[in-house]
Design a protein around this motif. Structure first.
Motif, PDB file in Angstrom:
ATOM      1  N   ALA A   4      -2.226  10.319   0.204  1.00 57.44           N
ATOM      2  CA  ALA A   4      -3.419  11.128  -0.075  1.00 57.44           C
ATOM      3  C   ALA A   4      -4.632  10.204   0.055  1.00 57.44           C
ATOM      4  O   ALA A   4      -4.670   9.124  -0.544  1.00 57.44           O
ATOM      5  CB  ALA A   4      -3.347  11.693  -1.489  1.00 57.44           C
ATOM      6  N   ILE A   6      -8.595   9.784  -0.545  1.00 57.61           N
ATOM      7  CA  ILE A   6      -9.697  10.364  -1.331  1.00 57.61           C
ATOM      8  C   ILE A   6     -11.002   9.733  -0.848  1.00 57.61           C
ATOM      9  O   ILE A   6     -11.149   8.511  -0.843  1.00 57.61           O
ATOM     10  CB  ILE A   6      -9.512  10.062  -2.838  1.00 57.61           C
ATOM     11  N   GLU A 117       2.456  18.824  -2.975  1.00 52.53           N
ATOM     12  CA  GLU A 117       1.377  17.940  -2.503  1.00 52.53           C
ATOM     13  C   GLU A 117       0.010  18.565  -2.752  1.00 52.53           C
ATOM     14  O   GLU A 117      -0.963  17.895  -3.076  1.00 52.53           O
ATOM     15  CB  GLU A 117       1.568  17.647  -1.013  1.00 52.53           C
ATOM     16  N   GLU A 118      -0.020  19.871  -2.600  1.00 52.96           N
ATOM     17  CA  GLU A 118      -1.294  20.555  -2.831  1.00 52.96           C
ATOM     18  C   GLU A 118      -1.710  20.411  -4.298  1.00 52.96           C
ATOM     19  O   GLU A 118      -2.876  20.181  -4.610  1.00 52.96           O
ATOM     20  CB  GLU A 118      -1.150  22.031  -2.459  1.00 52.96           C
ATOM     21  N   ALA A 121      -3.045  17.031  -4.870  1.00 59.06           N
ATOM     22  CA  ALA A 121      -4.417  16.937  -4.371  1.00 59.06           C
ATOM     23  C   ALA A 121      -5.383  17.612  -5.337  1.00 59.06           C
ATOM     24  O   ALA A 121      -6.474  17.095  -5.624  1.00 59.06           O
ATOM     25  CB  ALA A 121      -4.504  17.556  -2.986  1.00 59.06           C
ATOM     26  N   ILE A 137     -10.270  15.389  -0.084  1.00 56.92           N
ATOM     27  CA  ILE A 137      -8.924  14.820  -0.177  1.00 56.92           C
ATOM     28  C   ILE A 137      -8.083  15.331   0.984  1.00 56.92           C
ATOM     29  O   ILE A 137      -8.110  16.530   1.298  1.00 56.92           O
ATOM     30  CB  ILE A 137      -8.268  15.163  -1.523  1.00 56.92           C
ATOM     31  N   VAL A 139      -4.084  15.017   2.689  1.00 60.56           N
ATOM     32  CA  VAL A 139      -2.717  14.535   2.477  1.00 60.56           C
ATOM     33  C   VAL A 139      -1.963  14.625   3.790  1.00 60.56           C
ATOM     34  O   VAL A 139      -2.019  15.656   4.478  1.00 60.56           O
ATOM     35  CB  VAL A 139      -2.001  15.362   1.396  1.00 60.56           C
ATOM     36  N   ILE A 156      -9.827  20.158   0.314  1.00 54.28           N
ATOM     37  CA  ILE A 156      -8.467  19.607   0.387  1.00 54.28           C
ATOM     38  C   ILE A 156      -7.882  19.952   1.753  1.00 54.28           C
ATOM     39  O   ILE A 156      -7.950  21.102   2.206  1.00 54.28           O
ATOM     40  CB  ILE A 156      -7.588  20.188  -0.729  1.00 54.28           C
ATOM     41  N   LEU A 158      -4.345  19.598   3.927  1.00 50.08           N
ATOM     42  CA  LEU A 158      -2.929  19.209   3.941  1.00 50.08           C
ATOM     43  C   LEU A 158      -2.464  19.249   5.384  1.00 50.08           C
ATOM     44  O   LEU A 158      -2.622  20.277   6.052  1.00 50.08           O
ATOM     45  CB  LEU A 158      -2.093  20.165   3.095  1.00 50.08           C
TER      46      LEU A 158
END
Lengths: 540, 1060
Positions: A4, A6, A117-118, A121, A137, A139, A156, A158
């Motif tokens: 991840a 950031i 994973e979400e 995050a 963020i 991932v 976010i 993903l």
């Protein structure tokens, strides 16, 4: 394996807003520069929309209403970055300190704690928000992909395995941080996003942009592989001690300092290092400023709660006893104004001195002992009164500065080339002049104020040091003035005078030296700026 | 009574801090009867000192401090004309053999030129101080003895200075002893370096500049105290109360110094007449020959005028001067160099007959006294306009060759400290960091017009500086003190002085920076003031354009045009002028001229003369423009101020527009003589001469009273005359310029392609950027083709296609392309066309990647290697590879393959090879626009506004061409790229913007209030949308702006010509 990344967009502004949360809803501008010039170095979206441009002068920015202007603070940025690292450390020990505004966390194995994973995050974003930071963020199983996606996409992101190239396609090539030259070339080519870059034939690209082109191509395709570089906690040589009872005396304090210094020196030795400076900080009990005795309408001012001192060392040392002696001398010269409740000692590490003695070199004092001696002397005479005097290249009479004693370096023994600087010349001239001079002149330091009576523009009588004298001969005035561009400009009229002191004064007052013995040739001057007379010194 | 005999002025370049005028004025104020100026290695400030002293009636002694081979300086005072001549020759000798600013003299040279000079022993930089420091009193005595041998005992004075310094007093004791021993007189001086004590700060900053130090690091290089200023006789008497003879001797020595610059002994050279006859005969012959060809044999009026002028020329013995100028003009004509006399010479029929000028002064009734007057006692002034560049250099070299190195020299141009240069140097001395320095210096440039709020203090505040900061305040004070102080000596662009004898005995000569040039130590005004005749060979951009244009016409059109025989009343020219369609035309292309042309409606040549003269600060401030235009349009009654002035003012409808008219008015109304009128003209020339103007006004009123002119008429006449103090054109000058204006208009109207190519090849010049010139030509139907390495030369050329001539832009417009690279490229192409970009890179190895990139970006490489063409990004793709060549070994092999190809394999039918193509997408229209402006500063494609016309229509924005058909007072919106921004000093803070779109140019007028409000937008944005009321009066269209907003239509970096 998943990472991840950031990213804190507009990091400078966020660092400032973090310290003043009320600014979050306002248009904010950060300025930086060398006084008196301040330029806008960062601005939030609201400020940019109001018409602020980066690079603008502070005064121009100030013309915009409703724009808050703050000076850039590196301290705030450091804290914001530390908070970012703390955020990473709060979920995983495997954190990469990529840039001040970016960290990467290895989130493999965190699902049992945080879920998908979400969710991870989201948790990270929430925690960042709690720390006062708004973040992007991303991932991905590919570290570089996560890094660039976080820089390029808000919120976010993903990215599933195998979809890297597709997802990165819309990312501007600028986010891949190419060199300026390559970025310009790509812009000229009209290659603005990763998809366009990835579509270029690799071989032909490498012919044109070399290895950096190939690397960027890989990044654009999401095909770049690299391992995480774990952030190493910085080694700080710092020891602290909170005291149950406040210490006010030097002796018990020295005992405690000695213990801390022993520990510090042991740690330094363990890493084959020495200290080139010791920073000392005391937390003090609350107290009021001592000089608040005068009658004043204002409320008593609280004195500073900390006491700080830096002990600079001429050569790196790790002899705790020597260091303690030096610290004691410093504290004696300038003691803290209140009792001490906490001691923090910090050593600045440096490589220890490795000196090779020579059989035929003249012996010189051990630099550590010399430093101790100097410190003792400084303690006696004051730090500004020790060192070797050095003449300054100026017409200002008697001007010199104290140069710190330093052990002779090897270079200083090598004959220097004939420098043509004015200082070197001046020194030479001064030496030859002093060789020629037949009379020695003793300068009164500090200068002695005098009262002078004039007759036809010439000094006729003088009063100083409690003595009164007739001026039997005077030569002058010798006029000097200068530094007119500074606050401390000067203008003086010097006279050489032959004074015959009045004998009665010394016979009446025993504190006054035998005035007849004081008769002689003096140099006096009138300071036109201070409108006062002074005696500068006496000729032998 | 004390006289200061050792003073330096700021003409010692960084070693003195006061102008000669200031020294003279303080001298007078202190009650001294005379003073001597001894500048370093020259007499640079002598004329100004002499004139200033003459004006306030004190004697100006001349001298110099001459640097010796040992480094010290001989302080030399001029006693006689011989002494002056010797001093000039000594300095010339020293200067001509050394690089600029350097040089020294040997003892032997001093001995050679010592006659007529008095030598002082000097202050701390003098010979005695040097000798005492070296070897004490014995050495000092020997030194003074040597001076006595060089100059004669009666011409050496032992100098004493007292600045309250110990070392100096020690020196004085030794000097007194030596003087006694050798029986020499003592002389008190103050070694003055600035007039007032406070100028010491300037001197200290100068010292820093000289030694490349800051004030903080200069240390003991700076002055020890502020005592080097001028002191009153009483102060000096007090200082030397123990040595009264040293004071008395100043008076005695001053009385010996009889030389002044009045006795310069200048003679203008004689023209070498072929058969040894008197010059006047030769001149008369040439003048009559010219008269017959210009006027014909029977023009009695012309003959009488020429006869009158020749008689005066003979009387003033100026025949040599006229012949020399005639000779230069003849030389130019023989070599086909365009040349035209301008200025007051155009008032002379002899000049017209000799071919020096092209204006018929007889026909135009011009005032000969304005050019030459018996009373004035001044030399005439003939300025010759030549094409700027090499042609002018040819003419200058001709004069050098003809009159020898010591017989002719360029006049100097004293470079003085101005706002920006002063700010930079002072900032450095005060140790400001580079960023602060840049910010401070950028502040100094300001608009020509300053409103009440536009103070420096405000500008400083706006830029983030605090005027209360002591260093900033000091900086500001110093900037003010630095104004107009000399920095160094430059070379005037065209002023040549020629002398009968050796010029080096009149004024010292020195090397100019330009090789082969010699320059005198005085600037052109000083030369004129000293009565030295100069010939100005001025470079004029438009002359070069006309010359180039004629060559192009001859080469491409096959026509020979003679500027002297252009059709006088060409209807197309006048109709173009009436429409103010004048972009690129000489003197009539500015916004103000364009706004006047439709109202003035020129119909004959004289109207152009008026047009050229009317838009000048004099007529504008004198409020003469509107009355003239109204009278011309019949909206106002013609009034002549007084009936006696009718003959003078008749042809300008009662409104005085030219200097000559004012002089004639003074002559008729107030009974001024020709010389008095000339005095009036000179007074008008000085902006600061309010006192002088007042004196003349009294004289004028007095004369008018005598002639019975009413006070009302007097008021009007005085008002007309005094308003010209701000500057107006002489009629003759306007006529010379009008000829060029007409010629440029004629060529533009009839040979647009040639004119456009010529003007593009002579940029920068004129009022508009090349982009505007190209667009204007395109609107007139000319096709302008882009730069293409397969056919563009360095200069813009004509090409002919089915539609006629078109212009191919030259490689000179490729930014960052070096001239030698471009020439090499053209030379290689001439041998064999380039097959590919690789081929070009191989054959022009000095071309850099950045240059190739620019060429590719602007599309100049699109047609390389084939006629079908690739797109710009294909070329960019190729050059990245071409720029990363393999090593030299392989490169030679690759190149050799190309070399081996037979010539027949050339590109005629070569298809585009796949290697030439790229995976890149072609540029969009916007991208091409951006690249064009970035790479060439212009585009030959559609104007950026043209791409957005639909959107503009939607926003109710009118195009420039639409405005002509809209009624006055209508509320309109206009938009376009800013091509000029003007805030003239005469317009009370109004700002004029010219906005260009694809149809033409529209103008916006911005009030000071609106400018204040939209300052940032107006100054920084390149495309603007302006809304306001249309002003459509007499065909002059403008919009009085009410709101202004930026228009973000392109990222192309267009440029504008701003006058602020």
């Amino acid at each position: 394996m998943a990472f991840a990344s950031i990213y804190v967009p507009n990091f400078l502004v966020q660092a400032a807003v973090r310290a003043e949360p009320q600014l979050r809803a306002r248009a904010v501008v950060l300025v930086d520069g060398t006084p008196p010039i301040w330029n806008v170095v960062a601005a939030n979206e609201a400020a940019l929309q109001a018409g602020i441009e980066l690079g603008m002068a502070k005064s121009q920015a100030a013309q915009f209403c409703n724009v808050e202007i703050r000076h850039r603070s590196r301290l705030q940025e450091k804290s914001a970055h530390a908070a970012l690292l703390d955020l990473g450390a709060s979920v995983s020990p495997r954190v990469e300190d990529t840039a001040p505004d970016t960290i990467i966390i290895d989130i493999a194995g965190l699902s049992s704690l945080f879920g998908s994973e979400e969710n991870i995050a989201r948790q990270l974003m929430q925690r960042a928000s709690d720390l006062g930071l708004i973040t992007h963020i991303a991932v991905s199983s590919n570290l570089e992909v996560a890094l660039h996606a976080a820089r390029g996409f808000a919120g976010i992101t993903l990215i599933a395995s195998g979809e890297e190239a597709k997802r990165l396609g819309g990312l501007p090539v600028r986010a891949l941080l190419p060199s300026t030259e390559i970025l310009e070339t790509l812009e000229r080519w009209g290659v603005r996003n990763c998809a366009a870059l990835a579509a270029l034939p690799l071989l032909q690209l490498s012919e044109r942009l070399g290895q950096e082109g190939v690397r960027l191509h890989e990044l654009a395709r999401g095909a770049s592989l690299r391992s995480i570089v774990l952030a190493e906690p910085g080694v700080r040589f710092e020891e602290e001690m909170a005291l149950d009872f406040a210490v006010a005396e030097l002796e018990p304090l020295a005992f405690l300092l000695g213990r801390l210094l022993d520990q510090l020196c042991a740690r330094l030795e363990a890493r084959a290092l020495a200290a080139c400076a010791i920073r000392l900080r005391f937390d003090l009990e609350n107290s009021f400023e001592k000089d608040f005795q005068v009658l004043d309408d204002k409320p008593p001012r609280l004195a500073a709660k900390t006491y700080e001192k830096v002990l600079g060392l001429p050569v790196p040392m790790r002899n705790s006893k020597m260091l303690l002696k030096l610290l004691r001398l410093q504290l004696q010269a300038d003691p803290p104004h209140a009792s001490i409740v906490k001691i923090v000692l910090c050593a600045e590490p440096s490589r220890p001195r490795a000196a090779q003695g020579g059989l035929f070199l003249p012996s010189c004092p051990d630099p550590e002992k010399l430093e101790l001696t100097i410190s003792r002397l400084a303690n006696l005479v004051g730090t500004s009164n020790i060192g070797s005097p050095e003449l300054i290249d100026t017409h200002r009479p008697g001007e010199f500065r104290m140069k710190r004693f330093a052990p002779a370096s090897d270079e200083s023994q090598i004959p220097q080339k004939n420098g043509s600087t004015a200082t070197a010349q001046a020194r030479q001239e001064d030496t030859s002049a002093s060789r020629r001079a037949a009379t020695a002149f003793r300068i009164f330091r500090p200068e002695v104020q005098a009262k002078v009576e004039l007759q036809d523009g010439y000094p006729a009588r003088i009063y100083f040091r409690g003595m009164r004298g007739n001026i039997v001969a005077a030569s002058g005035p010798w006029r000097t003035s200068g530094d007119w561009w500074r606050e401390d400009a000067w203008q003086q009229d010097e006279w050489e005078v032959d004074i015959r002191f009045d004998a009665s004064a010394s016979s009446r007052n025993e504190r006054i030296p035998n005035s007849r013995a004081q008769d002689g040739l003096y140099r006096i001057y009138y300071d036109s700026i201070r409108t006062a007379w002074f005696a500068r010194g006496r000729y032998d | 009574m004390y006289t200061e005999l050792h003073a330096r002025s700021a003409f010692s370049f960084l070693e003195g801090a006061s102008l000669p005028e200031e020294l003279a004025s303080v001298c007078k104020e202190y009650g001294m009867a005379s003073m001597a100026l001894l500048d370093r290695d020259g007499v640079y400030g002598a004329p100004r000192f002499y004139l200033a002293a003459k004006k306030i009636e004190i004697a100006a002694h001349i001298g110099a401090e001459v640097t010796s081979a040992e480094g010290w300086r001989y302080p030399l005072l001029v006693e006689s004309r011989e002494g002056y001549r010797n001093l000039c020759r000594l300095i010339t000798k020293m200067k001509l053999r050394a690089p600029k600013g350097k040089g020294n003299v040997s003892g032997a040279e001093v001995a050679e030129y010592a006659a007529g000079l008095v030598c002082l022993t000097g202050g701390e930089e003098g010979p005695l101080a040097h000798a005492l420091a070296e070897g004490g009193i014995e050495s000092g005595t020997e030194c003074v003895r040597e001076l006595c041998e060089l100059f004669g005992k009666q011409n050496v004075y032992v100098e004493l200075q007292r600045h309250f310094l110990r070392e100096e007093e020690t020196r004085n004791h030794a000097a007194i002893e030596i003087a006694e021993k050798l029986g020499l007189p003592l002389l008190a001086t103050n070694g003055v370096r600035h007039a007032l004590p406070e100028r010491r700060e300037v001197l200290d900053v100068f010292t820093c500049i000289r030694h490349h130090r800051t004030l903080a690091t200069a240390g003991r290089l700076l002055a020890r105290n502020s005592e080097l200023h001028m002191k009153t006789p009483a102060e000096m008497a007090k200082l030397f109360s123990d040595l009264p003879e040293a004071i008395a001797n100043t008076q005695l020595l001053a009385s010996r110094l009889q030389f002044t610059l009045k006795d310069l002994g200048y003679e203008f050279p004689k023209y070498p007449v072929p058969d040894g006859k008197p010059q006047i005969h030769f001149l008369r012959q040439r003048a009559y020959e010219g008269m017959i060809s210009r006027y014909g044999p029977n023009d009695e009026r012309a003959r009488l005028q020429i006869e009158r002028e020749l008689n005066l020329i003979e009387k003033l013995r100026l025949e040599g001067y006229f012949l020399i100028v005639w000779d230069i003009v003849r030389f130019c004509r023989e070599r086909g160099i365009l040349v035209q006399g301008r200025g007051s010479a155009a008032n002379s029929a002899v000049c017209y007959a000799l071919g020096i000028t092209a204006v018929d002064s007889v026909k135009m009734g011009l005032l000969f006294e304005r050019f030459l007057s018996e009373e004035r006692g001044e030399w005439p002034d003939i300025d010759l306009d030549l094409p700027s560049g090499d042609q002018r250099e040819l003419a200058i070299q001709y004069v050098y060759e003809r009159y020898g190195k010591l017989g002719a020299a360029m006049t100097a141009n004293v470079i003085t400290y101005r706002g920006r240069s002063a700010a930079r140097e002072i900032g450095k001395a005060l140790s400001f960091n580079p960023e602060t320095l840049n910010r401070l210096t950028s502040l100094v440039g300001a608009w020509e017009y300053k409103d009440a709020n536009d103070t420096l203090a405000r500008q400083f505040r706006d830029a983030g500086f605090d005027m209360h900061h002591p260093q900033i305040r000091k900086f500001f004070e110093l900037c003010l003190q630095f104004q107009d102080l000399p920095r160094h000596l430059g070379q005037h662009s065209g002023g040549l002085v020629v002398c009968q004898g050796q010029l080096d005995s009149i004024v010292p000569l020195e090397q100019a920076t330009m090789p082969g040039r010699v320059v005198v130590q005085w600037d052109k005004d000083d030369c004129a003031d000293m009565g030295i005749v100069k010939v100005d060979l001025l470079g004029l951009g438009m002359m070069a354009v006309l010359e180039d244009c004629l060559q192009i016409i001859s080469k491409d059109y096959g026509e020979e045009i003679d500027l002297g025989h252009l059709p006088a009343d060409d209807p197309v020219v006048y109709s173009t002028l009436q429409k103010a369609d004048t972009i690129g035309m000489f003197q009539v292309e500015s916004h103000a001229q364009m706004a006047c042309l439709p109202r003035l409606w020129p119909e004959c040549f004289y109207d152009i003369v008026v047009q050229v003269a009317i838009i000048r600060p004099g007529p504008i401030v004198g409020k003469m423009v509107n009355p003239y235009l109204k009278r011309r349009q019949g909206r106002e009654v013609v009034d002549f101020l007084h009936p006696s002035l009718k003959p003078v003012l008749e042809r300008t409808l009662g409104v005085p527009l030219f200097q000559e008219q004012l002089l004639r008015m003074a002559m008729i109304a107030a009974g001024f003589t020709g010389g008095e009128a000339e005095e009036l003209r000179r007074a008008l020339g000085f902006k600061r001469s309010e006192k002088r103007m007042k004196e003349i006004e009294v004289k004028l009123r007095c004369g008018m009273d005598k002639n019975g002119i009413t006070s009302e008429a007097q008021e009007k006449i005085v008002q007309s005359i005094t308003s010209f103090a701000l500057y107006g054109f002489p009629e003759s000058h306007a006529a010379s310029f009008a000829l060029l204006a007409y010629a440029s208009a004629y060529l533009k109207c009839h040979y647009l392609a040639a004119f456009t190519a010529a003007i593009l090849n002579n940029q920068p010049m004129g009022f508009y950027q090349p982009d505007t010139l190209v667009r204007d030509a395109q609107r007139h139907g000319l096709k302008v083709k882009p730069i293409d390495v397969t056919c563009s030369d360095w200069l813009c050329q004509l090409e002919k296609d089915s539609q006629g001539f078109c212009v191919r832009l030259g490689l000179r417009y490729v930014k960052s392309l070096r001239g030698d690279v471009a020439l090499e490229l053209v030379a290689q192409r001439a041998m064999r066309p380039f097959l590919s970009i690789d081929d070009l890179k191989f054959r022009v190895p000095m071309i850099q990647k950045s240059e190739l990139t620019t060429l590719a970006e602007i599309g100049a490489l699109n047609f390389i290697g084939g006629k079908q063409g690739v797109h710009r990004r294909d070329a960019l793709w190729q050059i990245e590879r071409a720029a990363r060549r393999p090593g030299p070994l392989l490169e030679v092999v690759e190149g050799a393959e190309e070399e081996l190809k037979p010539a027949s394999m050339e590109v005629e039918a070569a298809p585009i090879s796949p290697a030439m193509q790229s995976p890149l997408a072609a540029m969009t229209g916007e991208e091409r626009l951006v690249a064009d402006f970035r790479g060439t500063g212009m585009t030959v494609g559609l104007h950026p506004m043209g791409h957005h016309r639909v959107e503009m229509k939607r926003r109710d924005v009118r195009s420039a061409s639409e405005l002509f058909n809209l009624p006055d007072g209508m509320r309109v919106r206009i938009a376009g790229g800013v091509i000029t921004r003007q805030r003239p000093g005469t317009a009370k803070g109004f700002v004029f913007l010219s906005l260009e779109d694809e149809t033409g140019i529209s103008n916006a007028i911005i009030t000071p209030q609106l400018f204040e409000k939209y300052h940032v937008v107006i100054v920084h944005q390149q495309f603007l949308l302006v809304e306001g009321r249309l002003q459509n009066q007499d065909g002059v269209i403008s919009v009085k702006a009410e709101t202004i907003q930026p228009l973000h239509i392109t990222r192309a970096e267009t440029t504008s010509h701003d006058f602020h």
